[in-house]
Design a protein around this motif. Structure first.
Motif, PDB file in Angstrom:
ATOM      1  N   ALA A 161     -57.725 165.615  25.822  1.00 18.29           N
ATOM      2  CA  ALA A 161     -57.807 164.165  25.648  1.00 18.29           C
ATOM      3  C   ALA A 161     -56.468 163.506  26.000  1.00 18.29           C
ATOM      4  O   ALA A 161     -56.421 162.487  26.694  1.00 18.29           O
ATOM      5  N   ARG A 162     -55.364 164.120  25.569  1.00 12.49           N
ATOM      6  CA  ARG A 162     -54.043 163.512  25.821  1.00 12.49           C
ATOM      7  C   ARG A 162     -53.676 163.575  27.305  1.00 12.49           C
ATOM      8  O   ARG A 162     -53.107 162.631  27.860  1.00 12.49           O
TER       9      ARG A 162
ATOM     10  N   TRP B   8     -42.356 175.883  29.092  1.00  8.33           N
ATOM     11  CA  TRP B   8     -41.437 175.011  28.344  1.00  8.33           C
ATOM     12  C   TRP B   8     -42.204 173.832  27.779  1.00  8.33           C
ATOM     13  O   TRP B   8     -43.126 173.320  28.431  1.00  8.33           O
ATOM     14  N   GLU B   9     -41.816 173.386  26.587  1.00  8.10           N
ATOM     15  CA  GLU B   9     -42.367 172.158  26.018  1.00  8.10           C
ATOM     16  C   GLU B   9     -41.410 171.018  26.378  1.00  8.10           C
ATOM     17  O   GLU B   9     -40.183 171.189  26.342  1.00  8.10           O
ATOM     18  N   VAL B  10     -41.960 169.869  26.711  1.00  8.01           N
ATOM     19  CA  VAL B  10     -41.159 168.752  27.201  1.00  8.01           C
ATOM     20  C   VAL B  10     -41.196 167.587  26.207  1.00  8.01           C
ATOM     21  O   VAL B  10     -42.269 167.199  25.738  1.00  8.01           O
ATOM     22  N   PHE B  11     -40.016 167.051  25.906  1.00  8.17           N
ATOM     23  CA  PHE B  11     -39.883 165.913  24.992  1.00  8.17           C
ATOM     24  C   PHE B  11     -39.137 164.804  25.737  1.00  8.17           C
ATOM     25  O   PHE B  11     -38.089 165.052  26.327  1.00  8.17           O
ATOM     26  N   VAL B  12     -39.678 163.589  25.711  1.00 10.54           N
ATOM     27  CA  VAL B  12     -39.087 162.487  26.467  1.00 10.54           C
ATOM     28  C   VAL B  12     -38.695 161.337  25.532  1.00 10.54           C
ATOM     29  O   VAL B  12     -39.475 160.942  24.667  1.00 10.54           O
ATOM     30  N   VAL B  23     -44.466 165.405  25.175  1.00 12.36           N
ATOM     31  CA  VAL B  23     -45.390 164.852  26.165  1.00 12.36           C
ATOM     32  C   VAL B  23     -46.256 165.909  26.835  1.00 12.36           C
ATOM     33  O   VAL B  23     -47.269 165.581  27.450  1.00 12.36           O
ATOM     34  N   GLY B  24     -45.867 167.182  26.736  1.00  7.80           N
ATOM     35  CA  GLY B  24     -46.672 168.209  27.386  1.00  7.80           C
ATOM     36  C   GLY B  24     -45.820 169.422  27.698  1.00  7.80           C
ATOM     37  O   GLY B  24     -44.734 169.587  27.131  1.00  7.80           O
ATOM     38  N   SER B  25     -46.311 170.268  28.593  1.00 12.50           N
ATOM     39  CA  SER B  25     -45.582 171.488  28.907  1.00 12.50           C
ATOM     40  C   SER B  25     -45.546 171.705  30.412  1.00 12.50           C
ATOM     41  O   SER B  25     -46.190 170.984  31.176  1.00 12.50           O
TER      42      SER B  25
END
Lengths: 324, 94
Positions: A161-162, B8-12, B23-25
């Motif tokens: 969904a995101r 990797w996990e991404v943070f903005v 926000v995602g990976s």
């Protein structure tokens, strides 16, 4: 860009134990399912297949449009098309990320595409013969994709969904740039107008087919609707697409290639002529105009890029923060 | 098959003054590539002024099957909220 090539359900629903009841209750209360939550195997498999096929479609979808980047008619059209094709790569990557959260690795997902085991949207097995096809893809194919995708922003699986929220935000640029190309051609010289009409003639029916088989033949609708990974049926979405696109064609001064098309004052929808489902199944079955080329292009990209992946991994091993 | 690049996990941080948000990976061979890929993937339309990347394997999370027990200690402490207290009529600035 996207489509619902297959909403196939793998396996039967699991037995009705307590975890399954808790899962059903979450769905009923419209709570999202997140990666670490317990979920039935069939839900996991069906979603993995649906999301990864959606991702493959975004990636393969770069090919027909990429074909025109070097031949775009102006520098502005060229930078717009580059940005759009880059967006499609981005959409593929958001979706691969969502599919991986269900427990299948990226390489497994990609190799399923390359081996021909996983499917992608049939629409990309048609060729882009003229510049007008780039316009028709943006207007019709992305237009159909938006109608398919907006409901998925409310689907039961959180990561899907995101990802879809991000994709839908970017998709309306795609549709408008396509319509803009069609508008310019339709209001240009007689040859340009004819080119736009020819593109509509070739892309109309494949776009109508993007919503998948009719409800009467789609056995997957019921379970997917219950799981809230599909919120409207194929025919409901198709009708919506036709109702909103026909007036746009009229505004362009182009004719929809369907002699049976007419407004039905009782249903408040357009009636359309018969859809050639034999063609749909022929193209899905591997015998469309470009199936072999599309898959070969992906295999070549994977194989030609192997040394880059290995070199970067080796560089990281020697120089990265984890290097000994 | 060769081992795939790590995830990797991404943070903005969307604008100065706000916290970084997940926000995602993505996949990348090392942290520099992860930051550059994150820029290309998640900030194509000015969505960020700063990016963090963290290897997914380094993220530790609570167990969803223990959610209720884990968060129980804060559930019955209504006196932690200002609305718990009765303010006598006429008392101001409280």
């Amino acid at each position: 860009m996207y489509t619902s090539i297959s909403d196939g359900i793998e396996g039967a629903p699991d037995g009705g134990d307590a975890r399954e009841r808790a899962f059903d209750e979450r769905l009923d209360r419209a709570l999202k399912i997140e990666p670490p939550d317990w979920m039935p195997d069939a839900y996991r498999k069906t979603l993995t297949r649906q999301i990864s096929q959606h991702a493959h479609s975004e990636i393969v979808g770069m090919l027909p449009e990429g074909n025109w980047i070097t031949r775009a008619p102006s520098l502005q059209r060229k930078v717009i098309l580059l940005a759009k094709v880059q967006d499609e790569a981005g959409h593929g990557l958001y979706l691969y990320g969502a599919a991986e959260s269900l427990g299948t690795s990226r390489d497994e997902l990609v190799l399923a595409l390359l081996s021909g085991k996983a499917k992608y949207s049939s629409i990309f097995n048609y060729p882009t013969l003229t510049w007008a096809d780039v316009g028709a893809i943006g207007w019709l194919v992305d237009g159909a994709a938006i109608i398919n995708q907006i409901p998925i922003t409310r689907c039961s699986y959180g990561p899907y969904a995101r990802a879809m929220v991000r994709i839908c935000k970017e998709e309306s640029f795609h549709q408008r740039q396509g319509f803009d190309i069609m508008w310019t051609l339709a209001h240009g010289t007689a040859e340009q107008h004819a080119m736009a009409q020819d593109a509509l003639d070739r892309w109309w029916w494949p776009s109508v087919m993007m919503f998948g088989p009719p409800d009467s033949e789609s056995t997957h609708n019921v379970q997917s609707l219950r799981w809230k990974i599909k919120l409207f049926t194929n025919d409901e979405l198709r009708t919506k697409f036709i109702d909103q696109t026909v007036p746009q064609a009229e505004q362009l001064g182009l004719a929809i290639p369907d002699p049976d098309l007419r407004w039905n004052d009782e249903t408040k929808h357009y009636d359309i002529g018969p859809i050639d489902w034999d063609e749909f199944y022929r193209v899905i079955g591997g015998n469309g105009p470009c199936n072999k080329d599309r898959l070969q292009a992906r295999v070549d990209a994977w194989e030609d890029g192997a040394w880059v992946r290995e070199a970067a991994a080796e560089h990281a091993r020697k120089h990265g923060s984890d290097a000994a | 098959m060769k081992k795939e690049w790590p995830q990797w996990e991404v943070f903005v941080r969307s604008e100065a003054g706000l916290a970084h948000k997940h926000v995602g990976s993505l996949h990348a061979a090392d942290e520099r590539m992860a930051l550059e890929n994150a820029r290309d993937l998640y900030t194509r339309r000015n969505e960020g002024v700063s990016i963090w990347v963290v290897k997914s394997e380094n993220v530790h999370a609570t167990d969803p099957s223990e959610t209720e027990a884990f968060f129980a200690p804060s559930e019955d402490k209504t006196y932690r909220h200002p609305t718990f207290y009765h303010v006598p009529e006429g008392v101001k600035h409280l």
